[in-house]
Enzyme design. Structure first.
Site, PDB file in Angstrom:
ATOM      1  N   PRO A 178     -32.052   4.755   3.527  1.00 14.37           N
ATOM      2  CA  PRO A 178     -32.033   6.142   3.031  1.00 14.37           C
ATOM      3  C   PRO A 178     -31.438   6.227   1.633  1.00 14.37           C
ATOM      4  O   PRO A 178     -30.467   5.546   1.305  1.00 14.37           O
ATOM      5  CB  PRO A 178     -31.145   6.870   4.054  1.00 14.37           C
ATOM      6  CG  PRO A 178     -31.165   6.012   5.273  1.00 14.37           C
ATOM      7  CD  PRO A 178     -31.318   4.612   4.798  1.00 14.37           C
TER       8      PRO A 178
ATOM      9  N   THR B  75     -32.892   5.481  -1.316  1.00 17.81           N
ATOM     10  CA  THR B  75     -33.304   4.495  -2.315  1.00 17.81           C
ATOM     11  C   THR B  75     -34.427   4.991  -3.215  1.00 17.81           C
ATOM     12  O   THR B  75     -34.809   4.273  -4.147  1.00 17.81           O
ATOM     13  CB  THR B  75     -33.748   3.194  -1.619  1.00 17.81           C
ATOM     14  OG1 THR B  75     -34.722   3.496  -0.606  1.00 17.81           O
ATOM     15  CG2 THR B  75     -32.559   2.508  -0.973  1.00 17.81           C
ATOM     16  N   GLY B  76     -34.983   6.161  -2.954  1.00 21.38           N
ATOM     17  CA  GLY B  76     -35.968   6.740  -3.862  1.00 21.38           C
ATOM     18  C   GLY B  76     -37.397   6.647  -3.388  1.00 21.38           C
ATOM     19  O   GLY B  76     -38.318   6.656  -4.213  1.00 21.38           O
ATOM     20  N   LYS B  77     -37.630   6.594  -2.089  1.00 24.71           N
ATOM     21  CA  LYS B  77     -39.009   6.482  -1.580  1.00 24.71           C
ATOM     22  C   LYS B  77     -39.801   7.752  -1.878  1.00 24.71           C
ATOM     23  O   LYS B  77     -40.937   7.682  -2.375  1.00 24.71           O
ATOM     24  CB  LYS B  77     -38.979   6.204  -0.072  1.00 24.71           C
ATOM     25  CG  LYS B  77     -38.263   4.921   0.300  1.00 24.71           C
ATOM     26  CD  LYS B  77     -38.326   4.645   1.784  1.00 24.71           C
ATOM     27  CE  LYS B  77     -37.493   5.630   2.574  1.00 24.71           C
ATOM     28  NZ  LYS B  77     -36.051   5.497   2.313  1.00 24.71           N
TER      29      LYS B  77
ATOM     30  N   ASP C 210      -9.127  -2.500  11.897  1.00 21.09           N
ATOM     31  CA  ASP C 210      -9.191  -3.827  11.287  1.00 21.09           C
ATOM     32  C   ASP C 210      -9.517  -4.889  12.328  1.00 21.09           C
ATOM     33  O   ASP C 210     -10.338  -5.787  12.091  1.00 21.09           O
ATOM     34  CB  ASP C 210      -7.853  -4.158  10.615  1.00 21.09           C
ATOM     35  CG  ASP C 210      -7.519  -3.189   9.496  1.00 21.09           C
ATOM     36  OD1 ASP C 210      -8.463  -2.652   8.890  1.00 21.09           O
ATOM     37  OD2 ASP C 210      -6.318  -2.963   9.241  1.00 21.09           O
TER      38      ASP C 210
ATOM     39  N   HIS D  62       1.605  -2.218   5.288  1.00 12.70           N
ATOM     40  CA  HIS D  62       0.293  -2.553   5.852  1.00 12.70           C
ATOM     41  C   HIS D  62      -0.739  -2.770   4.734  1.00 12.70           C
ATOM     42  O   HIS D  62      -1.432  -3.805   4.702  1.00 12.70           O
ATOM     43  CB  HIS D  62      -0.152  -1.430   6.796  1.00 12.70           C
ATOM     44  CG  HIS D  62      -1.469  -1.685   7.463  1.00 12.70           C
ATOM     45  ND1 HIS D  62      -1.575  -2.087   8.774  1.00 12.70           N
ATOM     46  CD2 HIS D  62      -2.753  -1.603   7.001  1.00 12.70           C
ATOM     47  CE1 HIS D  62      -2.859  -2.236   9.090  1.00 12.70           C
ATOM     48  NE2 HIS D  62      -3.592  -1.939   8.029  1.00 12.70           N
ATOM     49  N   GLU D  63      -0.823  -1.813   3.819  1.00 12.98           N
ATOM     50  CA  GLU D  63      -1.807  -1.939   2.738  1.00 12.98           C
ATOM     51  C   GLU D  63      -1.415  -3.046   1.759  1.00 12.98           C
ATOM     52  O   GLU D  63      -2.290  -3.731   1.215  1.00 12.98           O
ATOM     53  CB  GLU D  63      -1.942  -0.597   2.007  1.00 12.98           C
ATOM     54  CG  GLU D  63      -2.402   0.559   2.885  1.00 12.98           C
ATOM     55  CD  GLU D  63      -3.728   0.288   3.572  1.00 12.98           C
ATOM     56  OE1 GLU D  63      -4.532  -0.510   3.042  1.00 12.98           O
ATOM     57  OE2 GLU D  63      -3.955   0.873   4.652  1.00 12.98           O
TER      58      GLU D  63
END
Length: 695
Positions: free
Chosen positions: A203, A205-207, A499, A423-424
């Site tokens: 979805p 992508t320019g079809k 995670d 954590h990060e």
């Protein structure tokens, strides 16, 4: 306005109908009268209490006083004659009683034909609804196609020049354009142009966009319809709409018919969970016949788009129907750069914004994502009253598109902020410490969406394949947050649940799908990705219980080995983890350069906080200057418009005064001319006056 008038006319018709029924079913006019028995009416007449009698058919109404009247029905002729001969006629001759005979009323006739009137009105209303079904003014429009036709010159024509990043795809479609312009060249060499071209891709992508460009380049009528527009709740409607669509296309040939989301009507026929859909299959059968049947559809090119080619019926994909499939995938870095240039034409970008750099920072973005990214950046710029879109707005827009808006107002305890920071920081330090890993782009502990924080990496180049070492490194990245919690806080939290889930999926894919396990070997044991494709009732495992146990052991072994390596990495880099976590607690968000300075030890957390505060103050100053400049320009524009309006009013009033003066001068001149002219009478009156003087 026409629709409003139609609705009002319907409501008025219903109101008149109800009013008519009320009038005809209440012939007494709403007066207060009481119905009595025949014997009571005879008693009133005998006692002389009745002053006036009204006889109408079989109804006798007697007036007892000024405000009271009674009535009774006498259906027997003998009883009616008895009342008249015994009481009414004798008292009438004695002037004790007044007999009234009202004129014959048409209410009885109208009342008798009232059911017919109601039936005619109901049929008329039903015919009106059928004539206006679907808003197209045609009766029984259920079987008519809902396709819209666009011709050249109607609105803005899109051509291949407006399509960027799809060079090979445009070359495939240029054959169709050339055939529609000059079919004789292909017919002379016996070439048959593809009857149908299927555009396949994710979805956004320019079809649809490239299909419009094909029609605009060829300059032919373009019919567009969605696959779901064919199917209705009524059996046979879809097939009728397909026939009507191709009939319209034949009348406007050469033309292009574009069917968007064709998988809604082109799914595989046959068995499946719950059996087939007869209406959908009839529609598909009619589409197959129209595309390649006994009829001729010369000059009609079918373009269709879908992101689910695996569920389409094989008969639809065979040569002669959809001869060619064009895959429109996610653009590479060169294509993204061209797409950004197209979407940035009407947007004032700052000098620091380079389409090349922006393309490198947006891997995996589709053309729709890039357009949305620039639009969000423009909205953020307008929100701060800026004049140009800077890189800071684009970075914020990219983060907002991928992770959601920042929730800075959420109340978070100090313990949770500390846990999130470590954590990060664990994710980022592990990512930086492993070779051949993607560089860290941004770290934040500000909640976005459902996440309390995130660490974003940015690939240096586009990747078409993933290696075994790369997937193991990805598992270590994901486990870095849990390991950091365990090493620094002596406890673990539920924040690493996502995670762990993603790490497990990667490990299971390595074992069952890609054959990366030395013990199990290069054998594919993965389940079907789709639960129901039109043939199978459900998914089934293609391996035994013993193999399933071995798969589980291998997945666990991969994750445990990655966990041990992650613990070793963070243990060796605890000082770096501490600096990054403390800096996150101070400033909440770090970009790639700031993280690198903290990781290498060039700056500590306090120095980073001071640097960020100075940078924020500078940005705030620039924003205030741009906002003041924006307000000044707007004020000057408003003053200029006000001056122009005032001048226009002055000119208009001057013209009005000049016209009024001119009219006054003209009236005065006319009055002066009339005053100077000699008084003369008409010829006939003058002759009569002279005759009288002569006499």
């Amino acid at each position: 306005m026409k629709k409003f008038a139609k609705n009002i006319s319907i409501y008025l018709l219903i109101f008149v109908l109800i009013l008519t029924v009320a009038v005809f079913y209440n012939p007494n006019g709403g007066g207060s009268m009481k119905q009595v028995k025949y014997s009571t009416m005879a008693q009133y007449l005998e006692q002389g209490k009745v002053s006036a009698v009204t006889i109408k058919d079989t109804k006798i109404t007697a007036k007892l006083s000024k405000d009271k009247s009674v009535f009774t029905y006498v259906n027997d002729t003998v009883m009616m004659n008895h009342l008249q001969e015994t009481y009414i006629y004798p008292q009438m001759q004695e002037d004790k009683l007044t007999v009234e005979a009202p004129p014959p009323s048409k209410g009885g006739v109208l009342l008798s034909i009232l059911p017919t009137i109601i039936m005619v009105l109901a049929l008329g209303f039903l015919f009106y609804m059928m004539m206006n079904q679907g808003g197209n003014g045609k009766a029984f429009a259920f079987g008519k196609s809902k396709a819209r036709m666009y011709k050249k010159g109607e609105g803005r024509d899109i051509t291949f020049d407006d399509v960027a990043g799809l060079d090979e795809e445009k070359e495939e479609l240029e054959e169709v354009v050339d055939f529609l312009k000059d079919p004789r060249k292909y017919n002379e060499v016996g070439a048959r142009i593809p009857k149908g071209i299927l555009l396949v891709g994710p979805p956004g992508t320019g079809k649809t966009y490239v299909s419009k460009a094909t029609a605009g380049e060829a300059g032919v009528p373009f019919f567009t319809i969605s696959g779901s527009d064919f199917v209705e709740m009524f059996v046979g409607v879809g097939a009728s709409r397909v026939r009507d669509l191709f009939d319209q296309a034949k009348k406007n040939a050469p033309c292009i018919v574009f069917i968007d989301e064709i998988d809604a009507v082109g799914r595989k026929r046959g068995a499946g969970l719950g059996g087939g859909n007869d209406e959908r299959e009839q529609t598909l059968n009619q589409l197959l016949v129209e595309m390649d049947g006994f009829g001729e559809n010369s000059g009609i090119i079918i373009l269709a788009a879908t992101n689910r080619p695996d569920v389409l019926d094989p008969a639809l994909l065979r040569p002669g129907r959809f001869d060619r499939q064009i895959v429109i995938g996610i653009p590479d870095i060169k294509g993204r750069e061209e797409i950004i240039k197209v979407h940035a034409k009407n947007k004032p970008l700052s000098e620091e914004v380079s389409p090349k750099i922006l393309a490198r920072r947006t891997p995996g973005f589709t053309p729709a994502d890039l357009e949305n990214l620039l639009n969000e950046a423009a909205l953020i710029t307008a929100r701060r009253n800026g004049r140009k879109i800077r890189m800071a707005e684009i970075e914020e827009a990219a983060t907002k598109v991928m992770a959601g808006p920042a929730k800075k107002s959420r109340v978070i305890s100090d313990e949770e902020r500390k846990l999130t920071a470590y954590h990060e920081a664990g994710h980022a330090v592990v990512m930086r410490s492993l070779p051949k890993s993607d560089p860290v782009h941004q770290i934040t502990i500000i909640p976005r969406g459902s996440a309390g924080g995130f660490t974003m990496s940015l690939p240096e180049k586009d990747k078409a394949y993933e290696t075994k070492k790369g997937m193991i490194n990805a598992i270590k990245h994901l486990l870095g947050g849990r390991v950091a919690e365990q090493l620094t806080l002596d406890d673990i939290s539920t924040g690493a649940s996502n995670d762990i889930m993603r790490a497990t999926e990667i490990a299971r894919g390595m074992v069952t799908k890609y054959g990366f396990s030395e013990k199990i070997g290069p054998v594919n044991y993965s389940d079907s990705d789709e639960i129901f494709l039109g043939k199978d009732f459900s998914t089934r495992k293609n391996f035994s219980e013993g193999v399933a146990s071995e798969i589980d052991h291998e997945v666990k072994a991969i994750i445990e080995a990655a966990y041990e390596d992650t613990v070793k990495i963070l243990t060796e880099n605890m000082d770096k983890l501490e600096r990054v976590a403390q800096a996150l607690l101070e400033v909440e968000t770090l970009d790639g350069e700031q993280f690198e300075a903290l990781y290498t030890g060039e700056i500590d957390a306090e120095g980073m906080a001071q640097q960020v505060r100075e940078k924020d103050a500078e940005i705030q100053r620039i924003n205030e200057e741009e906002a003041a400049e924006f307000a000044r320009i707007r004020k000057e524009e408003e003053e200029r418009l006000a001056a122009e309006l005032a001048k226009y009013d002055e000119d208009y009033m001057a013209e009005e005064d000049a016209d009024a003066n001119a009219d006054a001068d003209a009236d005065k001149a006319e009055a002066d001319v009339e005053a100077e002219a000699p008084l003369s009478l008409p010829e006939e009156e003058s002759e009569e006056t002279e005759t009288e003087e002569e006499k």
